[in-house]
Design an enzyme around this catalytic site. Sequence first.
Site, PDB file in Angstrom:
ATOM      1  N   ARG A 104       0.817  -1.143  -0.102  1.00 17.72           N
ATOM      2  CA  ARG A 104      -0.017  -0.028  -0.077  1.00 17.72           C
ATOM      3  C   ARG A 104       0.843   1.281  -0.030  1.00 17.72           C
ATOM      4  O   ARG A 104       1.958   1.311   0.664  1.00 17.72           O
ATOM      5  CB  ARG A 104      -0.821  -0.205   1.210  1.00 17.72           C
ATOM      6  CG  ARG A 104      -1.717   1.109   1.362  1.00 17.72           C
ATOM      7  CD  ARG A 104      -2.929   1.158   0.505  1.00 17.72           C
ATOM      8  NE  ARG A 104      -4.040   1.731   0.766  1.00 17.72           N
ATOM      9  CZ  ARG A 104      -5.038   2.210   0.026  1.00 17.72           C
ATOM     10  NH1 ARG A 104      -5.120   2.073  -1.542  1.00 17.72           N
ATOM     11  NH2 ARG A 104      -6.264   2.972   0.214  1.00 17.72           N
ATOM     12  N   THR A 378      -9.011   0.785  -9.961  1.00 15.92           N
ATOM     13  CA  THR A 378      -8.304  -0.331  -9.244  1.00 15.92           C
ATOM     14  C   THR A 378      -8.516  -1.587 -10.155  1.00 15.92           C
ATOM     15  O   THR A 378      -9.333  -1.556 -11.431  1.00 15.92           O
ATOM     16  CB  THR A 378      -9.071  -0.715  -8.019  1.00 15.92           C
ATOM     17  OG1 THR A 378      -8.936   0.461  -7.054  1.00 15.92           O
ATOM     18  CG2 THR A 378      -8.189  -1.908  -7.100  1.00 15.92           C
ATOM     19  N   SER A 449      -7.534   1.103   3.151  1.00 14.25           N
ATOM     20  CA  SER A 449      -8.256   0.759   1.691  1.00 14.25           C
ATOM     21  C   SER A 449      -9.674  -0.078   1.759  1.00 14.25           C
ATOM     22  O   SER A 449      -9.788  -0.454   3.183  1.00 14.25           O
ATOM     23  CB  SER A 449      -6.986  -0.120   1.078  1.00 14.25           C
ATOM     24  OG  SER A 449      -7.532  -0.726   0.027  1.00 14.25           O
ATOM     25  N   GLY A 469     -13.735  -1.544  -7.506  1.00  8.56           N
ATOM     26  CA  GLY A 469     -14.849  -0.931  -7.287  1.00  8.56           C
ATOM     27  C   GLY A 469     -14.951   0.312  -6.063  1.00  8.56           C
ATOM     28  O   GLY A 469     -16.055   0.286  -5.498  1.00  8.56           O
ATOM     29  N   GLY A 470     -13.759   0.684  -5.486  1.00  6.93           N
ATOM     30  CA  GLY A 470     -13.685   1.637  -4.325  1.00  6.93           C
ATOM     31  C   GLY A 470     -14.303   1.033  -3.358  1.00  6.93           C
ATOM     32  O   GLY A 470     -14.176  -0.349  -2.872  1.00  6.93           O
TER      33      GLY A 470
HETATM   34  N1  GLY Z   1      -8.307   3.253  -3.704  1.00  9.65           N
HETATM   35  C1  GLY Z   1      -9.230   2.301  -3.239  1.00  9.65           C
HETATM   36  C2  GLY Z   1      -9.178   1.433  -2.111  1.00  9.65           C
HETATM   37  O1  GLY Z   1      -7.994   1.095  -1.640  1.00  9.65           O
HETATM   38  O2  GLY Z   1     -10.205   0.876  -1.709  1.00  9.65           O
END
Ligand code: GLY
Length: 570
Positions: A104, A378, A449, A469-470
Site C-alpha cells: 500500500r 483499481t 483501503s 470498485g472503491g
Molecule cells: N483506492 C481504493 C481502495 O484502496 O480502497
Amino acid sequence: MLNSFFKQNKRVKIAGLASLLLLMLSITGCSVKAPRQAAIASAHPLATQAGFEILQQGGNVYDAAVAVSAALAVVEPSGSGLGGGGFWLLHRESDDLDIMIDGREKAPLAAHKTMFLDTTGMADKQLSLNGVLAAGIPGMPAGLVHLSEKYGKLPLAVSLQPAIRYAEQGFQIDARHQKLLGFRQAILNQHPETAAIFLDNGQIPEKNSLLQQSDLAQTLKQIAAKGHAGFYQGSIADKLVNAVQQDGGIWTLKDLRKYQIVERQPITGRYKDIKITSAALPSSGGTVLVESLNILENIDLQAVDNITRKHLIVEAMRRAYHDRALYLGDADFVNVPSERLINKHYALGLSSTIRTDKAIPSDYLTGQIQEKQGGRNTTHFSIIDNQGNRVAATLSINFPFGAGLVAEGTGVLLNNEMDDFVSAKNSGNGYGLVGGDANAIAPEKRMLSSMTPTFLQDNQRIAVLGTPGGSRIISMVLLATLDFAAGHSPESWVNVKRFHHQYIPDQILYEKHGLSAEEITGLQALGHQLKPYYNYGNMQAVQLDKANNTLSAASDPRGEGQASVQQINE
Ligand code: GLY
C-alpha cells in the site's frame, strides 16, 4: 469478447475432461502424475496471457503474479501501475503458508493532517484527488520485487518481460480504456506529459489504436536490472521527485528510499463451513467482509423471502461499514479493536439490532455527514494451480488514471490514493466513505483501503476472488461469497447482480436492472432509500474443485478481461 468467451470455456471443458480421465485412471488403479494446470482471471487478456507465458517458462504462481501485475500496469493504466500500490494475498501449499504482501502507498514524510483543508476548514477534494499532492509513495514496485525474490523461482528480469514487451511494442486500447479516459480527460489534459502519452491532441484516441509507453518500458527495465533500487533510488527516483516537486508536491528522495512492503497475517474467519482468508489492515476489506458474514451467520437467509433476504444483507453491510468508519485505520499507527470486530459474539450482538420488518436508519448507529459516490478504479486478478498454490491481488492507483499526472521521463502515472485518508470529519472520500481519526493523515502512514483479495475454502472447493470498485469492493466480495456458499460456480459469482450499503450515505446503491421493480418497492416499504447506479465492478475469480481436481475461471462480463484454464508444460 464473445470469441474469447467461447475460447476460454472450451479450455475449461478440456481441463475438465483431462481431470475426468485422471480420475478414471486412478479408480482403475493406474498411477499417474496429474499434469500441471493453472487458472488465471484478470482484467485484460494480455495480462492473463503474460501469467501463462511465465508459467510455461517454468515459473510458479508467484512469478505469474509478478507478470500479471506488471502487465496490468502497462495494459490497464487506468486501474493500477508502478505509481500505485496494492495487496497480494498468497497461499503456498507446501508449508500451508497464508500471507499478505502489503504494498500500500504511504503518506510522504512531509504530509500532515490538515494538508487538504481549505481556509474554512473544509476538505478540498481537488487537492486530494488531482495532481501531485494526491499521490502517496508508491508500493507496487517494491511489492513486485519482494514477490519475485522471496516467493518466485524465476529472475525478476524474466517475469517482467511480457510487461516490458507490451510497453515497448504497444497494445490496442479497448472500449473500457476509452470510457475511463473520458472520465479523467480534463485532468489528463492539464498535464502535457500525460496527455502526450494517453490522449491524441487532447482527444480520446480511436478504439484499437496503439498505446506505446517507451519511458515506462525503461522504468520496468531498471526494476528488472536493479530490483528495489531500480525504482526507489537512482535516476528513476530522481526523475519522480523532480517531477513531483516541480508541480508543488512534497515527495523527497528519502521518502522513496525508505519505502518497504510489509508482510502481514491475513484476516481469517468462518461462515458456516467456509474458511475466509482476506486482506488485513491497512485494508478494511477482510475485517468488514468477515464482520458482515459473522452477522449474517446468525440469520437464516434461506428461511426468508427474497426481499427480506436482501434487506438483511443490507443491514449487515450497514453495521460492518459503520465499524469501518468508526475504528479502522493503519494499525501500525492507531489501536484498532480488530479482534472484537471479527468476533462471533460481537456479531451476535449486532445481529440482534436488526429487524426483519424495518430498516434501521444509519443515524441510529451514530451520525456522520454524507458525501458523493466515486467512479470505477483499481484492478484485481486471481491465480491458482492444481496443487492449490494461489494468489489474489488487488492493485490500485485509486481513481481511473490516478492523480492524472505522469512523472516526466518515467512513464509512471501517479496515484491519488491520499484521498483514501480522512481529511476532515465532515467529508467522505471519493467514494463517500466516511471515517475518523484512525484514518487521519500522518507521515509514513498507510491510508485505509477497501481492497479485498480473498480466498474461500470449504471441504471441496478453493476459490480465489476479488474486484475493483472503491467502497463497493467489499460488498461485491460479500455477495460473491454468499453465492459460493450457495454452491454456485465462478461464472455465477462474477455475474451476481450487485447492491451495496456503506452506512453513509444511508441508501442502497444498486446496479441498474440489478433489482426488480418488486424488489425496489419491497425494500422501499421496509424504509430503505434506493439509488440506481451504472453496472459496477470487474470481478476476477478462479476455483479449484478438489473432489475432481478441476480448475475453473471466470471474468466479470461487465469488463473486458480474460479467464482461462491451461495445462502447463513440465
Ligand atoms: N483506492 C481504493 C481502495 O484502496 O480502497
